[in-house]
Write an enzyme that holds these catalytic residues in place. Structure first.
Site, PDB file in Angstrom:
ATOM      1  CG  PHE A 368      -2.077  -0.937   1.149  1.00 22.46           C
ATOM      2  CD1 PHE A 368      -2.136  -1.930   0.194  1.00 22.46           C
ATOM      3  CD2 PHE A 368      -3.132  -0.825   2.043  1.00 22.46           C
ATOM      4  CE1 PHE A 368      -3.213  -2.798   0.112  1.00 22.46           C
ATOM      5  CE2 PHE A 368      -4.224  -1.691   1.983  1.00 22.46           C
ATOM      6  CZ  PHE A 368      -4.261  -2.677   1.018  1.00 22.46           C
ATOM      7  CD  GLU A 369       4.304   2.098  -3.354  1.00 24.53           C
ATOM      8  OE1 GLU A 369       4.433   3.111  -4.076  1.00 24.53           O
ATOM      9  OE2 GLU A 369       4.919   1.034  -3.558  1.00 24.53           O
ATOM     10  N   GLY A 370       0.905   5.700  -1.517  1.00 23.75           N
ATOM     11  CA  GLY A 370       0.031   6.855  -1.713  1.00 23.75           C
ATOM     12  C   GLY A 370      -0.794   7.182  -0.483  1.00 23.75           C
TER      13      GLY A 370
END
Length: 584
Positions: A368-370
């Site tokens: 998970f990024e952003g």
């Protein structure tokens, strides 16, 4: 001769009017790109994305940018007659107007932009003027001084410039005495444990904020196994997962299974056996908040050599028969997953299980990024987070683990921003900082007994403060040693009384780009192995000395299998050879 001089002057004026584009937060830059920032010109050293809220501007990230000169923003002089005397420049705080023969500089306010008000509340996108510069709010903020902190809620948009006011004849006036400038009072923040505040000054010498500097001694004290946290369970510093043998070193690689990304498609059957964990990239959400994720092989229009789904599944089984683990990786740079509701959590569990069952996979990688994870304001208990996106993710991962049992593999690939940055700034407690800072910590803590591997991305990172209280920048052995030591020693989470407990060495792999095309902060094979020597053997250490040696460190992760092939298999060949020479 006169015509040649005129032509030369015209050329110089034309050159002065051409500038590099201004640096913009949120933009992606390729190596060699030139930008202007705060009156200076910089060239990008590596390809990277300037994540919104990270504060990775050219002036603060020497590993990403190199200063190459000053940008010229001075207006071209007029062709009017030159006066016989030099006009005196009126001293005006915060402004440096250009001197021209026919103009007396007059400072004008930013039209239509109100001055920053300490008592006013601002939402993302609103602009204010402060100390001669224009700032834009990244998110809701109140009372946070613009420009006071690199991780703060304001981004610099532009600087106020002097507007020449033409006059028929230049007027020579005596220089008045400079008006003394009074700095606005700024109350120091309250004292915090194991740290001190160092003032940040603006160009006028006024204090505009504070940097947090650790006062931890060296060697560092061993973290307490039972931190003093109200209403939190005492964390176990020894997760109950069965430890791996010391010489069981792993190479983890991400395989571009749903796209090519310029590095070429590799069929599953052709993936080198040097890889122990193969993460299929990526399953992506149908929408950012639905919770539903989907995976499909790269389309033949993009990947002409893609195999059939039946051959893909058969190749996965063949890899598993050789002892390899094949997982589905969810998220990536473009896959924002926000489990804001219980319904989204349920959809996530259901759709992930469908993918695992269809392809016969071993487990799940969480990438998970952003804006997938962020903390609520006041969310200061790492062991008991309140933010729905974090609470629901923890619940979803626990449900998947319960469904598939002890053989289920679970890995995570957060960026340093979401983990080690929590030592200096924690999104639930720090005033004005990005609420995503350290947001992975509650997830890692909650799943520490179920976590197979944590391989933080030691790339595309801004400077991070280590346990030695020093900023460390990516792309060298010291950075990897410092970032890894934090995970293996544990650290106090900023603004809380919570000691994030150490993970076991066999749960940790170092995340790296396979080559310079794969991500910013590429580290040479030699430097990576120097870091491994320091961490595992206690030899070849640089300026950063870890608190202990960790011979059980599990291995290395890279983005990606495809970029490794693009680089003639340097990563997998060289590092597999290094691990194979370790004592059995």
């Amino acid at each position: 001769m006169q015509q040649r001089i005129i032509a030369l002057l015209a050329g110089l004026l034309l050159a002065a009017s051409v500038h590099a584009a201004s640096w913009q937060e949120g933009s992606s830059y390729t190596a060699g790109t030139t930008v202007d920032y705060n009156g200076k010109t910089y060239t990008a050293l590596v390809s990277h994305t300037a994540y919104v809220g990270a504060g990775w501007n050219p002036a603060s990230t020497p590993t990403l940018w190199k200063e190459v000169g000053s940008s010229n923003t001075t207006p071209a002089p007029s062709a009017s007659a030159v006066p016989s005397a030099t006009p005196a420049i009126t001293s005006t705080p915060q402004v440096s107007p250009a001197v021209t023969p026919t103009a007396s500089p007059v400072v004008t306010a930013n039209p239509g932009i109100a001055n920053w008000d300490k008592s006013a509340a601002y939402v993302g996108g609103q602009r204010v003027s402060y100390n001669g510069q224009v700032y834009e709010a990244k998110w809701w903020t109140q009372g946070d001084v613009p420009g006071a902190a690199e991780w703060g809620p304001w981004k610099l948009v532009s600087s106020t410039t002097a507007t020449p006011k033409p006059t028929a004849t230049p007027v020579i006036t005596a220089s008045p005495s400079p008006t003394p400038m009074t700095c606005p009072a700024l109350t120091p923040p309250p004292p915090i444990y194991d740290a001190k505040y160092v003032p940040i000054y603006d160009a006028a010498g006024c204090v505009i904020g504070w940097n947090i500097v650790s006062t931890l001694p060296t060697p560092y004290p061993t973290p307490s196994a039972t931190p003093n946290v109200t209403s939190s369970p005492s964390p176990s510093t020894t997760p109950s997962v069965t430890p791996a043998p010391v010489n069981d070193k792993l190479l983890v690689g991400y395989l571009h299974a749903s796209f090519a990304n310029g590095s070429g498609y590799i069929r599953m059957n052709d993936v080198s056996d040097k890889w122990d964990f193969i993460n299929l990239s990526f399953a992506e959400p149908t929408s950012s908040t639905s919770g539903e994720v989907a995976f499909k092989l790269c389309p033949s229009t993009e990947c002409p050599n893609v195999e059939s789904e039946a051959d893909f599944i058969a190749a996965i089984k063949a890899k598993q028969a050789k002892g390899k683990k094949v997982q589905i990786s969810i998220g990536g740079a473009n896959g924002q997953v926000r489990l804001e509701t219980t319904a989204a959590k349920d959809a996530f569990v259901r759709s992930v299980a469908t993918i695992i069952d269809k392809y016969g996979l071993d487990g799940l990688d969480v990438d998970f990024e952003g804006h997938s994870l962020q903390l609520n304001a006041g969310d200061n208990d790492v062991a008991n987070p309140k933010a729905p996106v974090i609470v629901n993710l923890i619940a979803a991962l626990k449900e998947l683990k319960a469904k598939y049992g002890s053989k289920f593999t679970l890995t995570m690939a957060p960026e340093t921003f979401f983990v080690q940055l929590g030592y200096s700034f924690y999104g639930g407690t720090c005033s004005g900082c990005d609420t995503r800072a350290g947001a992975y910590l509650p997830v890692i803590y909650a799943l520490r007994n179920d976590l197979t591997l944590l391989h933080v991305q030691d790339y595309n990172s801004g400077p991070i403060t280590g346990l030695d209280g020093v900023y460390h920048t990516m792309g060298n052995a010291d950075f990897h040693v410092a970032m890894t030591d934090m995970l293996l020693k544990g650290f106090k989470v900023a603004g809380t009384n919570f000691m994030f407990p150490a993970l076991r060495p066999d749960q940790i792999a170092i995340g790296l780009p396979a080559n310079a095309n794969a991500g910013g902060g590429f580290t040479t094979v030699g430097d990576v192995q120097t870091a491994l020597d320091c961490l595992m053997k206690g030899t070849n250490c640089g300026s950063y000395k870890p608190g202990a040696t960790y011979p059980g460190l599990r291995g290395l992760m890279t983005w990606s299998v495809n970029w490794d092939k693009f680089n003639n298999f340097e990563f997998s060949t060289q590092h597999r050879a290094y691990f194979d020479k370790l004592p059995k």
